[in-house]
Enzyme design. Structure first.
Site, mmCIF file in Angstrom:
data_model
loop_
_atom_site.group_PDB
_atom_site.id
_atom_site.type_symbol
_atom_site.label_atom_id
_atom_site.label_comp_id
_atom_site.label_asym_id
_atom_site.label_seq_id
_atom_site.Cartn_x
_atom_site.Cartn_y
_atom_site.Cartn_z
ATOM 1 N N LYS A 152 -6.182 -36.055 -3.814
ATOM 2 C CA LYS A 152 -5.969 -34.612 -3.871
ATOM 3 C C LYS A 152 -4.964 -34.140 -2.828
ATOM 4 O O LYS A 152 -4.334 -33.100 -2.999
ATOM 5 C CB LYS A 152 -7.303 -33.882 -3.758
HETATM 6 C C1 LIG Z 1 -11.016 -35.435 -7.868
HETATM 7 C C2 LIG Z 1 -11.196 -36.906 -7.914
HETATM 8 C C3 LIG Z 1 -11.186 -37.628 -9.127
HETATM 9 C C4 LIG Z 1 -11.068 -36.939 -10.477
HETATM 10 O O1 LIG Z 1 -9.806 -36.390 -10.705
HETATM 11 P P1 LIG Z 1 -9.588 -35.288 -11.863
HETATM 12 O O2 LIG Z 1 -8.230 -34.770 -11.636
HETATM 13 O O3 LIG Z 1 -10.654 -34.263 -11.642
HETATM 14 O O4 LIG Z 1 -9.750 -35.997 -13.164
HETATM 15 C C5 LIG Z 1 -11.297 -39.011 -9.084
HETATM 16 N N1 LIG Z 1 -11.445 -39.658 -7.914
HETATM 17 C C6 LIG Z 1 -11.479 -39.010 -6.736
HETATM 18 C C7 LIG Z 1 -11.683 -39.777 -5.485
HETATM 19 C C8 LIG Z 1 -11.352 -37.611 -6.681
HETATM 20 O O5 LIG Z 1 -11.392 -36.978 -5.496
#
Ligand SMILES: *Cc1c(COP(=O)(O)O)cnc(C)c1O
Length: 479
Positions: free
Chosen positions: A121
């Protein structure tokens, strides 16, 4: 570039107009009116670019209301080896998102978790922080971000917004429900513009407070409350870049085709892959991996989208994928149904009423294979076995979310290389790593001892009025 809504509002908005907002006024999600097609000449030129240069080229296609020189300097300032420093030993931090081969030519990790909070993120959120500051400066406005987190998103938002002028963050988290490491990551921030609030309840209580405050439109307007949730278009746009970067790193020429495998929850990450593919990046397949919360796997296998109730949503050891409905999925369905907003509006009328929809007996499902999606799911036992297998087989420690994708990627692999998106580092999920490997998770040296730093957090009951009062009083004390 103009942006339209998946539910029919026409394309009037430009990028900066939608940057600070959430949903379109008709309840839909914003998308560009067309996806830019990349020429062979561009693709050849882009192969040579460093990450920030590539980000500038790609984002320029979607952001036409920020002068080029400004956008260039925002990209340069965001994607640096200093910010994305947590690469694996032997990999080069200047690549920002290095590709790490487990089996050369067959299976690789695309390292997306090298930022300050050790999760993918950061890739989008760091850009968002700099874009927010730039646009707010231009407009002479401020924003107060109010959000609830169970871990990953909240810390990424705080590390992106810390120290930014014209931005304040009020972050609600469930008191005592996050790991010691996650608490330390968030609560040790001493920046004046970051306010951590631990509510004595569950994540859902925190989430409900955010919803209640956001539904009070006069409070929201008076206090300039904004969000940074996963439906934000700028986050999706920023994520398109690393599919290109990963493709170039994993191939020698632009004639090659590869598969990406993506651990998915809200469909934000893989939605960016879908758009990269529509732009002409030679991706053969997008392999979608879920955990036990398999609402998306079910759709791609059956054509039925059946959002789960809260009671049906499982708490798993890959918690960032524990979703009951996938908030970005509407963007993909818009493309799948031939960008017909009437169809989308009707489908989401059903979803919003708590129902499911079934495309299996519609012509739309016939066009699904052209989108290149395949899917699979994973369980706790699979995750543990995969973490062990990758450690014993390749000497590489992966986090539980990445393990879900390695498991599904290997299951679905055919002749092409599979590049698995690594969405977090194992340090964030020490308990599962101990269970799988009987040893402590590797932790980057600069985060050693983070748990013993002084923490700054306000603990309060899950009470909407009390939270509103806290926000008001904080803002009235502002210089
Ligand atoms: C947010 C997240 C996901 C999922 O990603 P999306 O964009 O919601 O599909 C997968 N792995 C981790 C570690 C995350 O923080």
């Amino acid at each position: 570039m103009k942006y339209l809504s998946t539910r029919g509002a026409p394309a009037h908005a430009e990028f900066c107009d939608i940057l600070l907002g959430g949903l379109a006024p008709d309840g839909g999600l914003y998308l560009p009116e067309t996806y830019p097609r990349i020429t062979a000449e561009e693709l050849a030129r882009w192969r040579e670019l460093p990450y920030a240069g590539l980000a500038f080229e790609i984002l320029s296609k979607f952001i036409t209301d920020i002068p080029s020189a400004d956008l260039k300097s925002i990209c340069d300032k965001t994607y640096t080896a200093e910010v994305f420093c947590h690469v694996r030993a032997g990999d080069d931090a200047r690549d920002i998102t290095p590709v790490h081969w487990l089996e050369p030519g067959r299976l690789a990790l695309l390292e997306l978790s090298n930022g300050p909070t050790l999760a993918f993120k950061d890739m989008a959120m760091q850009l968002l922080g700099n874009l927010f500051e730039y646009v707010l400066d231009k407009r002479g406005e401020q924003i107060n971000i109010l959000a609830a987190t169970s871990g990953d998103t909240g810390s990424a938002a705080e590390y992106a917004m810390r120290g930014k002028h014209r931005v304040r963050v009020f972050m609600l988290s469930p008191h005592g429900k996050m790991s010691a490491f996650q608490r330390a990551q968030m609560y040790s921030l001493q920046d004046e513009n970051i306010c951590n609030i631990a509510v004595t309840g569950m994540f859902d209580d925190a989430q409900d407070i955010v919803k209640a405050v956001s539904n009070d439109s006069s409070f929201k307007a008076r206090h300039r409350i904004g969000a940074v949730n996963s439906i934000n278009w700028a986050r999706v746009a920023a994520q398109i870049v690393y599919y290109f970067k990963g493709y170039f790193a994993a191939t020698r020429s632009n004639d090659e085709r590869i598969d990406f495998c993506v651990p998915s929850g809200n469909f934000g990450n893989i939605c960016a892959g879908h758009i990269a593919r529509r732009m002409g990046l030679p991706i053969e397949r997008l392999i979608l991996a879920t955990n036990e919360n398999d609402v998306l796997d079910e759709f791609f296998r059956t054509g039925v989208y059946r959002p789960r109730s809260a009671a049906e949503t499982r708490v798993t050891s890959s918690p960032s994928m524990d979703i009951s409905k996938a908030s970005n999925f509407e963007r993909f369905v818009f493309d799948l149904v031939g960008r017909n907003p009437k169809v989308v509006a009707e489908l989401w009328r059903q979803v919003d009423a708590g129902q499911s929809f079934d495309l299996s007996r519609t012509p739309h499902l016939a066009s699904l294979p052209g989108f290149g999606f395949v899917s699979g799911s994973s369980t706790h036992a699979d995750r543990i076995a995969t973490i062990r297998k990758v450690w014993e087989g390749y000497g590489v420690m992966v986090d539980p979310h990445t393990a879900d994708a390695v498991k599904v990627g290997l299951e679905r692999a055919d002749s092409r290389p599979v590049v698995v998106l690594e969405t977090a580092l194992p340090a964030k999920f020490g308990e599962t790593i101990r269970e799988a490997l009987g040893r402590e998770a590797e932790r980057p040296a600069d985060l050693a001892g983070i748990e013993s730093l002084p923490q700054r957090v306000i603990v309060m009951a899950p009470d909407v009025d009390a939270v509103k009062q806290l926000i008001s009083s904080r803002l009235s004390k502002q210089p």
